[in-house]
Write a protein that holds these residues in place. Structure first.
Motif, mmCIF file in Angstrom:
data_model
loop_
_atom_site.group_PDB
_atom_site.id
_atom_site.type_symbol
_atom_site.label_atom_id
_atom_site.label_comp_id
_atom_site.label_asym_id
_atom_site.label_seq_id
_atom_site.Cartn_x
_atom_site.Cartn_y
_atom_site.Cartn_z
ATOM 1 N N LEU A 199 0.832 -1.202 0.000
ATOM 2 C CA LEU A 199 0.000 0.000 0.000
ATOM 3 C C LEU A 199 0.870 1.256 0.000
ATOM 4 N N ARG A 200 1.955 1.202 0.738
ATOM 5 C CA ARG A 200 2.849 2.366 0.744
ATOM 6 C C ARG A 200 3.423 2.600 -0.648
ATOM 7 N N GLU B 168 0.878 4.115 -2.685
ATOM 8 C CA GLU B 168 0.704 5.518 -2.286
ATOM 9 C C GLU B 168 1.748 6.395 -2.959
ATOM 10 N N GLY C 19 4.905 17.955 -1.305
ATOM 11 C CA GLY C 19 5.284 17.361 -0.016
ATOM 12 C C GLY C 19 5.080 15.864 -0.040
ATOM 13 N N PRO D 3 4.902 12.121 0.875
ATOM 14 C CA PRO D 3 4.642 11.453 2.159
ATOM 15 C C PRO D 3 5.939 11.055 2.843
ATOM 16 N N PRO E 11 7.757 8.489 4.055
ATOM 17 C CA PRO E 11 7.621 7.852 5.364
ATOM 18 C C PRO E 11 8.932 7.939 6.109
ATOM 19 N N LEU F 166 9.148 5.011 11.009
ATOM 20 C CA LEU F 166 7.786 4.522 10.826
ATOM 21 C C LEU F 166 7.737 3.311 9.909
#
Lengths: 277, 277
Positions: free
Chosen positions: B132-133, B136, B254, B256, B258, B262
């Motif tokens: 999913l990341r 994204e 911007g 994400p 991660p 995290l």
DNA sequence: TCCAGTCCTCGTACGGTGTACGACGGCTGG
DNA sequence: CCAGCCGTCGTACACCGTACGAGGACTGGA
């Protein structure tokens, strides 16, 4: 049923099956027959069901008998792969290069969808006759776009890579939505519309994934097929890179169009050697 | 070495590893540690070497101990897959959408090349957190091209499909040229230039394959990488389909991005359920 | 102090796999 | 008649995934 190529198999075992069939012409074992039976098995119950024992049983012979006709299970997989590739050769290649590439791609795609196990076998590099035939058909089209052989190869690869990648993704997706009991039917029905994953929500609601969240609330389905879009873009890019190709359609080029007999006859030909044991 | 994500693993077994670590904090078993060890094994000796027994041995525990932390071998593969995906997340997404898509694609490609086993696992649909990341990050780029969510998904799929397909083909090619003894080194050296298949000539000289024959005499190498060409064409097509995107670069969005902490912390999170046992 | 209960480990066993080895029958050519 | 090959196959071995249940360490309550 659903064997990719349906053809009379000539008998003759391990060494050089080139001669004419002996008078007592019952369709005994042969690499091809093995491959076809294995494909039938894989179509019906998945690749995992293709074990030497089960294959032998389905042919009504002892397990070790197979090893007289085939060196390895790997060689069996090679034969399956070759047979699979032979299943989606075009009889006639459209004159328009876009139409031709699209047709080849879609035929290949459909073939993969009919035989999902082939994707697990695709990692295998074996360069069989049918693989070469497939390449030849691609080349027949690519040579209309450019004369540069390297460029032809690049075009071919880009298209076929897209086909493989897309089909792989789609099949894993629908492997998900039918998580268990993968019986014969694969593409029955147009597939349920919504994102099927249970527990999907818990993960996506994480504030870490805003865009996925937005996608979900927008009701967008992640697993939409739409292979044609991707192929269209790719062909657009290719076309743009080769100006002056779109219109001058040089009539229907005499496609190699392997006559059906030939496709079958030589198919028993040994795959290229892979291990030099 | 070469574990995709390197991070401190918190102990705690099957049920809810959310709490803080107990005082006696030795890095006992955990799904993640299993996955990392399995990946190490697969990198070194191929996916076939990843058996529950060998994995357990490499961890110095009994075989069945693994089944306390993992339901299935399938779940182990899911964990490996998730960890693999986490290994090529971008820390920063380039502002230019072409550069961004290219970077994501190439990172993914390199990751596959480092971990060839992942392609055999890719058929698996499990939608883990890292998947999913990854999506994204793709979405962060695609949303700069169009506002239509469906179109975003189509773009993402087309690019990632090309990556998977191309890498799959390349790896099978080089799996060929190193037919046996697949030790750790995979991409060492620039790969021998010529068509390596022994016995290739016999097959191609068939009068049935004129264009392949021509290709061969032209000294063209069939297995040339050239992934960038295909991607370039695809991006060209996408760009052409979305006019007015190329220039207005809306500053570095911007991303994400991660934070590394995290990425690791939550990675132990259970994969989404696949079987409803 | 004892006990019940949970967490974690693991030995054994079962049915499956690929395949090495060698035996065996039937056919053919000398 | 017999040597030799072709094709078949039974047995055996090592390895696989994993079901089952025993057992140890540690906990909290009585």
């Amino acid at each position: 049923m659903a064997a990719p190529t349906e053809l009379a198999v000539e008998p003759g075992g391990r060494h050089r099956a080139g001669q004419a069939s002996p008078p007592g012409c019952r369709p005994s074992l042969s690499p091809q027959r093995l491959a076809l039976a294995a494909i039938e098995l894989a179509d019906a119950e998945g690749l995992a069901a293709v074990s030497m024992r089960r294959l032998a049983a389905s042919l009504g012979v002892g397990t070790m008998t197979l090893y007289y006709h085939v060196r390895d299970k790997d060689e069996l997989l090679d034969l399956m792969w070759n047979e699979f590739l032979g299943g989606h050769l075009l009889e006639e290649i459209p004159a328009d290069w876009r139409a031709a590439l699209t047709e080849i791609a879609q035929r290949t795609r459909q073939s993969y969808q009919r035989h999902p196990w082939a994707l697990n076998v695709a990692v295998r590099p074996a360069l069989g006759l049918n693989k070469l035939r497939h390449l030849e058909q691609y080349l027949a089209v690519a040579s209309r776009i450019t004369d540069d052989p390297d460029e032809q190869v690049r075009i071919i690869h880009s298209v076929s890579d897209l086909v493989v990648g897309c089909t792989l993704r789609e099949l894993s997706g629908q492997a998900y939505r039918a998580p268990i009991k993968r019986t014969g039917h694969h593409g029955d029905g147009p597939a349920p519309p919504l994102e099927p994953q249970p527990g999907f929500d818990e993960l996506v609601t994480a504030e870490e994934l805003p865009r996925l969240q937005a996608l979900r609330t927008a009701g967008c389905q992640l697993l939409a097929p739409r292979f044609e879009h991707a192929l269209g873009w790719l062909l657009d890019g290719i076309e743009a890179a080769h100006p002056g190709v779109g219109q001058a359609c040089p009539r229907a080029v005499g496609a190699p169009a392997p006559d059906p007999g030939l496709v079958g006859t030589a198919a028993t030909t040994r795959m290229l050697p892979k291990k030099r044991a």
